[in-house]
Design an enzyme around this catalytic site. Structure first.
Site, PDB file in Angstrom:
ATOM      1  N   ASP A   1       0.840  -1.196   0.000  1.00 16.72           N
ATOM      2  CA  ASP A   1       0.000   0.000   0.000  1.00 16.72           C
ATOM      3  C   ASP A   1       0.874   1.244   0.000  1.00 16.72           C
ATOM      4  OD1 ASP A   1      -2.125  -1.870   2.043  1.00 16.72           O
ATOM      5  OD2 ASP A   1      -2.735  -1.008   0.111  1.00 16.72           O
TER       6      ASP A   1
ATOM      7  N   ASP B   1     -10.482  -5.273  -1.074  1.00 16.77           N
ATOM      8  CA  ASP B   1      -9.340  -4.831  -0.276  1.00 16.77           C
ATOM      9  C   ASP B   1      -9.779  -4.000   0.918  1.00 16.77           C
ATOM     10  OD1 ASP B   1      -6.498  -2.581  -0.995  1.00 16.77           O
ATOM     11  OD2 ASP B   1      -6.938  -3.907   0.697  1.00 16.77           O
TER      12      ASP B   1
HETATM   13  C1  DX5 Z   1      -6.372   0.583   2.814  1.00 17.70           C
HETATM   14  C2  DX5 Z   1      -5.433  -0.327   2.056  1.00 17.70           C
HETATM   15  C3  DX5 Z   1      -5.626  -1.783   2.457  1.00 17.70           C
HETATM   16  C4  DX5 Z   1      -5.297  -2.042   3.926  1.00 17.70           C
HETATM   17  C5  DX5 Z   1      -5.608  -3.474   4.289  1.00 17.70           C
HETATM   18  O1  DX5 Z   1      -6.229   1.908   2.433  1.00 17.70           O
HETATM   19  O2  DX5 Z   1      -5.604  -0.221   0.659  1.00 17.70           O
HETATM   20  O3  DX5 Z   1      -4.818  -2.613   1.620  1.00 17.70           O
HETATM   21  O4  DX5 Z   1      -3.956  -1.780   4.165  1.00 17.70           O
HETATM   22  O5  DX5 Z   1      -5.412  -3.635   5.664  1.00 17.70           O
HETATM   23  P1  DX5 Z   1      -6.535  -4.277   6.596  1.00 17.70           P
HETATM   24  O6  DX5 Z   1      -6.682  -5.701   6.131  1.00 17.70           O
HETATM   25  O7  DX5 Z   1      -5.931  -4.181   7.959  1.00 17.70           O
HETATM   26  O8  DX5 Z   1      -7.775  -3.483   6.415  1.00 17.70           O
HETATM   27 ZN    ZN Z   2      -4.518  -1.811  -0.537  1.00 22.34          ZN
END
Ligand code: DX5
Ligand code: ZN
Length: 233
Positions: free
Chosen positions: A48, A188
């Protein structure tokens, strides 16, 4: 060398599958976390990238991505303003998959085309914020290999899954079917050990999870629980 292997074939062979976001990993022991994921059978490493502009957080950039030594595909999620300005750096850093945010530029079509010009092997993705309608995607269907539905508002890991993602996923799968396209879907954000079953039932090709993989229990155990749920659907 990432970015050159036939990622498309690999993704077709492994889907449906889990992509693990390193944002929740212990960055002081990143190498160890990557080995644990590889040993747990994870094939996609979700990175990310946040620029503190498109969303308030600031995470990693090309210099870190370039140093990631792994046999997992580098699934780079660009939550940055105007990705066209720095796209080259992510291509050169070895990204296998590059996803841009629809809301981050007025030139989404040109940005997606530019990824292909720079390296036709790279899997191209377009991601929608929870507040963006799926209708905006139609003019871009020729230029994408995958559609990423953000089930949280961009900027943080560990947020609560937004339930309206279900309807949007169903609408997008219908659109893809009607247009006869071979486009993968991804969910996601906010995916946990508790809701992975319900989310896998939405038949996304890939599910991204971060905090739920790295907190509590062992990485290996958490990954197995998630992969079993995904495969059951
Ligand atoms: C949010 C990101 C996600 C996030 C996922 O802005 O795009 O990929 O990091 O993390 P979790 O699974 O903890 O929501
Ligand atoms: Zn992401």
């Amino acid at each position: 060398m990432p970015g050159s292997i036939n990622a498309k074939e690999l993704l077709q062979a492994i889907k449906p599958a889990l992509s693990v976001s390193i944002m929740s990993a212990d960055f002081l022991n990143l190498g160890k976390a990557i080995v644990s994921l590889e040993e747990s059978g994870v094939k996609l490493l979700h990175i990310d990238v946040m620029d503190g502009n498109f969303c308030p957080s600031l995470t990693v950039g090309p210099s870190i991505i370039r140093q990631l030594k792994t046999n997992m595909l580098l699934d780079v999620h660009l939550m940055i303003q105007e990705p066209l300005n720095t796209l080259e750096q992510y291509v050169d850093a070895g990204a296998d998959m590059i996803t841009i945010q629809y809301e981050s530029t007025i030139h989404s079509h040109r940005t997606l085309q530019t990824i292909k010009e720079r390296n036709p092997n790279i899997i191209r993705g377009i991601s929608l914020n929870p507040g963006t309608s799926y209708n905006v995607l139609e003019p871009l269907l020729e230029e994408v290999d995958m559609i990423v539905l953000l089930a949280v508002n961009p900027g943080w890991n560990g947020q609560k899954y937004i339930a309206s993602t279900k309807n949007k996923q169903e609408s997008i799968k219908k659109l893809i079917r009607e247009k006869g396209k071979d486009i993968m879907t991804v969910i996601d954000g906010g995916v946990t050990l508790e809701n992975i079953g319900q989310i896998s039932a939405l038949k996304a090709d890939f599910v991204v999870s971060g905090s739920a993989v790295f907190k509590g229990g062992s990485i290996h155990q958490n990954v197995q629980i998630m992969m079993d749920a995904i495969r059951r659907n």
